[in-house]
Design an enzyme around this catalytic site. Structure first.
Site, PDB file in Angstrom:
ATOM      1  N   CYS A 229       0.809  -1.224   0.000  1.00 52.34           N
ATOM      2  CA  CYS A 229       0.000   0.000   0.000  1.00 52.34           C
ATOM      3  C   CYS A 229       0.841   1.272   0.000  1.00 52.34           C
ATOM      4  O   CYS A 229       0.300   2.375  -0.026  1.00 52.34           O
ATOM      5  CB  CYS A 229      -0.963  -0.018   1.187  1.00 52.34           C
ATOM      6  SG  CYS A 229      -2.009  -1.488   1.174  1.00 52.34           S
TER       7      CYS A 229
ATOM      8  N   GLU B 198      -0.464   5.093  13.630  1.00 41.61           N
ATOM      9  CA  GLU B 198      -0.203   6.308  12.864  1.00 41.61           C
ATOM     10  C   GLU B 198      -0.379   7.534  13.745  1.00 41.61           C
ATOM     11  O   GLU B 198       0.400   8.494  13.654  1.00 41.61           O
ATOM     12  CB  GLU B 198      -1.115   6.406  11.641  1.00 41.61           C
ATOM     13  CG  GLU B 198      -0.777   7.610  10.766  1.00 41.61           C
ATOM     14  CD  GLU B 198      -1.494   7.643   9.433  1.00 41.61           C
ATOM     15  OE1 GLU B 198      -1.117   8.459   8.578  1.00 41.61           O
ATOM     16  OE2 GLU B 198      -2.443   6.850   9.235  1.00 41.61           O
TER      17      GLU B 198
ATOM     18  N   HIS C 121      -9.978   1.908   0.375  1.00 40.89           N
ATOM     19  CA  HIS C 121      -8.529   1.734   0.326  1.00 40.89           C
ATOM     20  C   HIS C 121      -8.135   1.198  -1.050  1.00 40.89           C
ATOM     21  O   HIS C 121      -8.460   0.061  -1.397  1.00 40.89           O
ATOM     22  CB  HIS C 121      -8.118   0.759   1.431  1.00 40.89           C
ATOM     23  CG  HIS C 121      -6.639   0.676   1.666  1.00 40.89           C
ATOM     24  ND1 HIS C 121      -5.712   1.237   0.814  1.00 40.89           N
ATOM     25  CD2 HIS C 121      -5.915   0.082   2.652  1.00 40.89           C
ATOM     26  CE1 HIS C 121      -4.496   0.992   1.289  1.00 40.89           C
ATOM     27  NE2 HIS C 121      -4.606   0.300   2.387  1.00 40.89           N
TER      28      HIS C 121
ATOM     29  N   PHE D  37       1.549  -3.453   3.928  1.00 40.62           N
ATOM     30  CA  PHE D  37       1.895  -4.812   4.364  1.00 40.62           C
ATOM     31  C   PHE D  37       3.365  -5.081   4.014  1.00 40.62           C
ATOM     32  O   PHE D  37       3.852  -4.689   2.953  1.00 40.62           O
ATOM     33  CB  PHE D  37       1.028  -5.844   3.639  1.00 40.62           C
ATOM     34  CG  PHE D  37      -0.363  -6.003   4.200  1.00 40.62           C
ATOM     35  CD1 PHE D  37      -0.839  -5.199   5.208  1.00 40.62           C
ATOM     36  CD2 PHE D  37      -1.203  -6.991   3.697  1.00 40.62           C
ATOM     37  CE1 PHE D  37      -2.114  -5.362   5.716  1.00 40.62           C
ATOM     38  CE2 PHE D  37      -2.487  -7.170   4.189  1.00 40.62           C
ATOM     39  CZ  PHE D  37      -2.947  -6.349   5.201  1.00 40.62           C
TER      40      PHE D  37
END
Length: 414
Positions: A164, A315, A341, A400
Site C-alpha cells: 500500500c 499512525e 482503500h 503490508f
C-alpha cells in the site's frame, strides 16, 4: 550539484467518487461516500459484500476498443488518469524530448482480475483456451508500460511494488530522478483493481476488511472507536512532475512544489505496523528533513488512515512522535473514509488530493468519525471540510510487509 526543484503541473484521477479530478474533488469536499454493495460479482457466501467501486467506467471511448480489451482493468484506470494528467499539464512528448520523459506507475497487485478469470478458463476449458494476453495483462508493471507506449515516453519506465506504499514510493522515485537531473518530467502515480472474488476472499481471510455490510457508506471509519477493517477500493491517479526549469521553459504553470520524500521499513511483521508507529515516524521525519520543513509548518496531513485498529492507532502515535505538541494543532484527514482503500494506488490518489488541498485551500473531511477513540485523539477534520491557506502538506502511505512512505508538498513560490 544543486538539485533541481520539482513541481507538479498536472493531476489525473479516476476514483470511486468520480471519473475525473473535478468530480472526485467535489465529492470529497461534500463528504460523499463511494462505498456500496459489490456489483462486480455475486457475493453470496462472502464475509464482506461491499467495496468502493469505480462506477460507469467506459475506457473504450478514450483508449479505443481494441487497446482497452488488451488491458486489465487496473491498466485501463491508469491510462485514463494519465491522459487527464497530460491534458491538465499541457505537456507534449516529441521525438526530441522523449528520452527525457519518464513513466512510473505503481500497482501493488497488478492484473488480479485477468489472472483470476484465466484460472477459471484453465480449469473449465483447458490450457489451450488461455488468452495469449494473460501474462502481459497481469504484470504489475504493465500500467507503466502501456502508458509509456501510449505517450511515447522513452525515459526510465518501471513500477515499484511495496504493497500500500507502492504509489507513494513511485512518486518519490520520480521526484528523486528529476532532482538528480536524470529526466525532465515524469508521469508518476498508481492504479489498482482488485475487486474480484479472490481479492475479496483473500483480504477477508486475513481479517482485514470491514464487514459492516448493512451500512456500506459508514463502513470506512478511520480513527473511530468502532472501526472494524478497511473497505476495498479501486482507481488510478497520476501526477505530472517536472523540473521547475523544464516547466518554465515550456510555459507551464506549477500547481505546487514537491519538496520531500521519506521511505523506511518496519522490519517487524508481514501485516501489522511496528509498535507505536516507529517506522512510519522515521519516514515522516525523513520527508520533513529533505523538504527543510519544520513540523509546525505543515498545514495538512492526508493520513494513511485505513480504518483498521492497529494502523490508525500507531499512525496517531507516529504523528505525535514526529510533531510533538504540534500534532494536536495540524488538521489531519483520511480520505479513505470516502474512497475506500485503493491498496497500491492509495498513495497516488492521496498525493493528488494533497496537491489539490494545498493549491485550493480546502481540507476534505474524515467522514464516519462518530465515536472518538481515546487513543486517536488528534484533529481528524471530522464530518465537514475546512477552508484556509495551507503552505505545506504531507501525505502518508504504509503497507503490508512493513513499508512506509511519506511525501511533502509546498506552495509554489517563484
Amino acid at each position: 550539484m544543486i538539485p533541481n526543484r520539482v513541481v507538479v503541473t498536472g493531476v489525473g484521477i479516476v476514483s470511486p467518487l468520480g471519473l475525473d479530478t473535478e468530480s472526485t474533488w467535489k465529492s470529497l469536499l461534500s463528504g460523499q461516500s463511494g462505498v456500496g454493495p459489490i456489483t462486480a460479482f455475486d457475493t453470496e457466501g462472502y464475509g464482506t459484500t461491499i467495496a468502493a467501486e469505480v462506477k460507469d467506467f467506459e475506457p473504450e471511448g478514450l483508449l479505443g476498443r481494441k487497446e482497452a480489451r488488451r488491458m486489465d482493468r487496473f491498466v485501463q484506470l491508469a491510462a485514463v488518469a494519465a491522459l487527464e494528467s497530460a491534458g491538465a499539464s499541457g505537456i507534449e512528448i516529441t521525438p526530441e524530448n522523449s528520452a527525457r520523459m519518464s513513466v512510473m506507475i505503481a500497482s501493488g497487485i497488478g492484473g488480479i482480475i485477468t489472472l483470476s478469470d484465466q484460472v477459471g478458463v484453465l480449469e473449465n476449458r483447458g490450457p489451450k483456451r488461455i488468452s495469449p494476453f494473460l501474462v502481459p495483462m497481469m504484470l504489475p508493471d504493465m500500467a507503466s508500460g502501456q502508458v509509456s507506449m501510449m505517450m511515447g515516453a522513452k525515459g526510465p519506465n518501471y513500477s515499484t511494488v511495496s504493497a500500500c506504499s507502492s504509489a507513494a514510493d513511485t512518486i518519490g522515485q520520480a521526484f528523486e530522478a528529476i532532482r538528480r537531473g536524470d529526466v525532465d518530467a515524469a508521469f508518476a502515480g498508481g492504479s489498482e483493481a482488485a475487486i474480484c472474488p479472490i481479492g475479496v476472499a483473500g483480504f477477508n481471510a486475513c481479517h482485514a476488511l470491514s464487514k459492516r455490510n448493512d451500512e456500506p457508506e459508514k463502513a470506512s471509519r478511520p480513527f473511530d472507536a468502532d472501526r472494524d477493517g478497511f473497505v476495498l477500493g479501486e482507481g488510478g491517479a497520476v501526477l505530472v512532475l517536472e523540473s521547475l526549469e523544464h516547466a518554465i521553459a515550456r510555459g507551464a504553470t506549477p500547481i505546487v512544489e514537491m519538496t520531500g520524500y521519506g521511505s523506511s521499513a518496519d522490519a517487524h511483521h508481514i501485516t501489522q505496523p511496528a509498535p507505536e508507529g516507529e517506522g512510519a515516524a522515521r519516514a515522516m521525519s525523513m520527508a520533513l528533513n529533505q523538504a527543510q520543513t519544520q513540523p509546525e509548518e505543515i498545514g495538512y496531513v492526508n493520513a494513511h488512515g485505513t480504518s483498521t485498529p492497529l494502523n490508525d492507532k500507531y499512525e496517531t502515535m507516529a504523528l505525535k512522535s514526529v510533531f510533538g505538541e504540534e500534532a494536536y494543532k495540524v488538521p489531519i484527514s483520511s480520505t479513505k473514509s470516502m474512497t475506500g482503500h485503493l491498496l497500491g494506488a492509495s498513495g497516488a490518489l492521496e498525493a493528488a488530493v494533497t496537491v489539490l488541498a494545498l493549491s485550493r485551500w480546502a481540507i476534505p473531511p474524515t467522514i464516519n468519525l462518530e465515536t472518538p477513540d481515546p487513543e486517536c485523539d488528534l484533529d481528524y477534520t471530522p464530518h465537514m471540510l475546512r477552508r484556509g491557506r495551507i503552505r505545506s502538506a504531507m501525505s502518508n502511505s504504509f503497507g503490508f510487509g512493513g513499508h512506509n512512505a511519506s511525501l511533502v508538498f509546498q506552495e509554489f513560490e517563484e
